[in-house]
Enzyme design. Sequence first.
Site, mmCIF file in Angstrom:
data_model
loop_
_atom_site.group_PDB
_atom_site.id
_atom_site.type_symbol
_atom_site.label_atom_id
_atom_site.label_comp_id
_atom_site.label_asym_id
_atom_site.label_seq_id
_atom_site.Cartn_x
_atom_site.Cartn_y
_atom_site.Cartn_z
ATOM 1 N N ASN A 7 19.831 6.398 10.439
ATOM 2 C CA ASN A 7 18.841 6.893 9.485
ATOM 3 C C ASN A 7 17.928 5.717 9.158
ATOM 4 O O ASN A 7 18.272 4.854 8.361
ATOM 5 C CB ASN A 7 19.560 7.404 8.226
ATOM 6 C CG ASN A 7 18.601 8.037 7.238
ATOM 7 O OD1 ASN A 7 17.385 7.971 7.406
ATOM 8 N ND2 ASN A 7 19.152 8.627 6.198
ATOM 9 N N ARG A 91 18.383 10.736 12.311
ATOM 10 C CA ARG A 91 17.924 11.670 11.285
ATOM 11 C C ARG A 91 16.398 11.538 11.188
ATOM 12 O O ARG A 91 15.871 10.435 11.018
ATOM 13 C CB ARG A 91 18.541 11.316 9.935
ATOM 14 C CG ARG A 91 18.051 12.236 8.873
ATOM 15 C CD ARG A 91 18.153 11.654 7.508
ATOM 16 N NE ARG A 91 17.605 12.608 6.550
ATOM 17 C CZ ARG A 91 17.119 12.273 5.382
ATOM 18 N NH1 ARG A 91 17.119 11.019 5.004
ATOM 19 N NH2 ARG A 91 16.646 13.182 4.579
ATOM 20 N N HIS A 180 15.972 19.033 3.705
ATOM 21 C CA HIS A 180 17.445 19.084 3.582
ATOM 22 C C HIS A 180 18.045 20.090 4.565
ATOM 23 O O HIS A 180 19.149 20.584 4.347
ATOM 24 C CB HIS A 180 17.905 19.514 2.170
ATOM 25 C CG HIS A 180 17.590 18.542 1.083
ATOM 26 N ND1 HIS A 180 17.213 18.960 -0.178
ATOM 27 C CD2 HIS A 180 17.624 17.195 1.031
ATOM 28 C CE1 HIS A 180 17.014 17.904 -0.950
ATOM 29 N NE2 HIS A 180 17.250 16.824 -0.237
ATOM 30 N N ARG A 239 10.961 14.236 -9.497
ATOM 31 C CA ARG A 239 9.907 15.132 -8.983
ATOM 32 C C ARG A 239 9.789 16.374 -9.865
ATOM 33 O O ARG A 239 10.797 16.908 -10.321
ATOM 34 C CB ARG A 239 10.233 15.574 -7.558
ATOM 35 C CG ARG A 239 9.966 14.497 -6.535
ATOM 36 C CD ARG A 239 10.471 14.912 -5.162
ATOM 37 N NE ARG A 239 11.661 14.174 -4.813
ATOM 38 C CZ ARG A 239 12.375 14.379 -3.711
ATOM 39 N NH1 ARG A 239 12.021 15.304 -2.841
ATOM 40 N NH2 ARG A 239 13.444 13.653 -3.462
ATOM 41 N N GLU A 391 25.827 15.662 6.403
ATOM 42 C CA GLU A 391 24.682 15.673 7.315
ATOM 43 C C GLU A 391 24.933 14.799 8.540
ATOM 44 O O GLU A 391 24.518 15.129 9.647
ATOM 45 C CB GLU A 391 23.433 15.192 6.562
ATOM 46 C CG GLU A 391 22.935 16.216 5.561
ATOM 47 C CD GLU A 391 22.153 15.614 4.407
ATOM 48 O OE1 GLU A 391 22.773 14.934 3.567
ATOM 49 O OE2 GLU A 391 20.938 15.835 4.329
#
Length: 406
Positions: A7, A91, A180, A239, A391
């Site tokens: 990642n 990723r 996601h 956010r 993940e």
Amino acid sequence: MNVLVVNAGSSSLKYQLIDTVTGEVKAKGLCDRIGIPGSRIDHKTADGTKWSKEIEMSNHSVATKILVEVLTDPEIGCIKDMSEIEAIGHRVVHGGPYFSESILVTDEVIEVLKKCTDFAPLHTGPHLMGIAGCTSVMPTTPQVLVFDTAFHQTMPECAYTYPISAEIAEKYQIRRYGAHGTSHRYVSGVMNEILNKEDSKVVTCHLGNGSSISAVKGGKVIDTSMGFTPLDGLVMGTRCGSIDPAIVTYVMDREGMTPDEMNNYMNKKSGFLGLTHGFSSDCRDLEAAIAAGPEDPHYADANRAINVWAYQIKKFIGSYAAAMNGLDAVVFTAGIGENNSRLRALVCENMEFYGIKIDNEANASGAGSALAKKISADDSKVAVYLIPTNEELMIAQDTARIASAL
Ligand code: ADP
């Protein structure tokens, strides 16, 4: 198969070496401050032993070389030779409209990936550097890209279309892409194995620092809360999620903000952080303030923030049940979803109309569970589960599948 899951961020590279047959994480770590003075590698072996070293890493190629040296180190490593890394899975945050599934890295794929820079300017460049770094150190090892957006590509047009002018939407490829996706795919896959039902109707709630909710019907996403960017949908740590779009120009005008400043405000200064007058973006701090009671200076703000959050999640679950014409299961995952029973219960309370009934005892004992755990009551019409996301395992499995077919 041993798969190195990578990642890559602009100045960091997270990695895990996963045995896809057993699912074992043989080692994991982080190369940090790449290209910045003070770069270091933090490494953790399968038995949890931690090891760190400050070492210059001028770019992602150097970082990859160093992490491979660590993985093959006779003392702290877990493999004898680089050749034991049989494939590499990356990723990738955004695949734009181009990628609807994981794909083997080729020169052509790299060219298409470069086009995704428009959609994820902060992430795509670093991903390309991570791929280049791996290519320079392991030129013959197959590499696979696994996209956060890919699982959402099955959404019907009515779900991914924003009602702006068709010309502008087409010109800039503005549509709902979601995010996601790898997590939603993993937890909905586990849920579907449990349900063992054709055309299952599942709502997956990935509730972490960034949060998103998906409606997964028959194993395919039909709607998701994040949109053109990961700013859309739920209120998150910093956010704002979905707001009246007119607020944007209204505040910019009154506060004299530039587009960049407004973007920063909505992404970094809103959400829990904004709702609590700058107290915290971390849900644990909000929970602590609530637990401390009305005397706590942040109690009222924290309560309000959590109430806004829980109410929004309820609305998403309800609207997705309507979109799917039914609901078999609700899944909670990620930092908040996996660890906080009070918040799971808050979301699920007063939802008997939908057939949702929580088993308080099962819910309270759910935290830290490594496997899927049922938290709904036996007479609940809708199954409610806590499923820890993974993940990296999903990326490793995709990579192994594609690499072993070569
Ligand atoms: P990210 O979106 O960064 O991947 P995670 O899924 O790891 O985030 O979730 C991190 C967030 O989970 C933290 O910011 C914290 O707010 C939340 N979290 C973790 N444990 C708890 C807990 N016990 N109660 C409430 N929130 C928690």
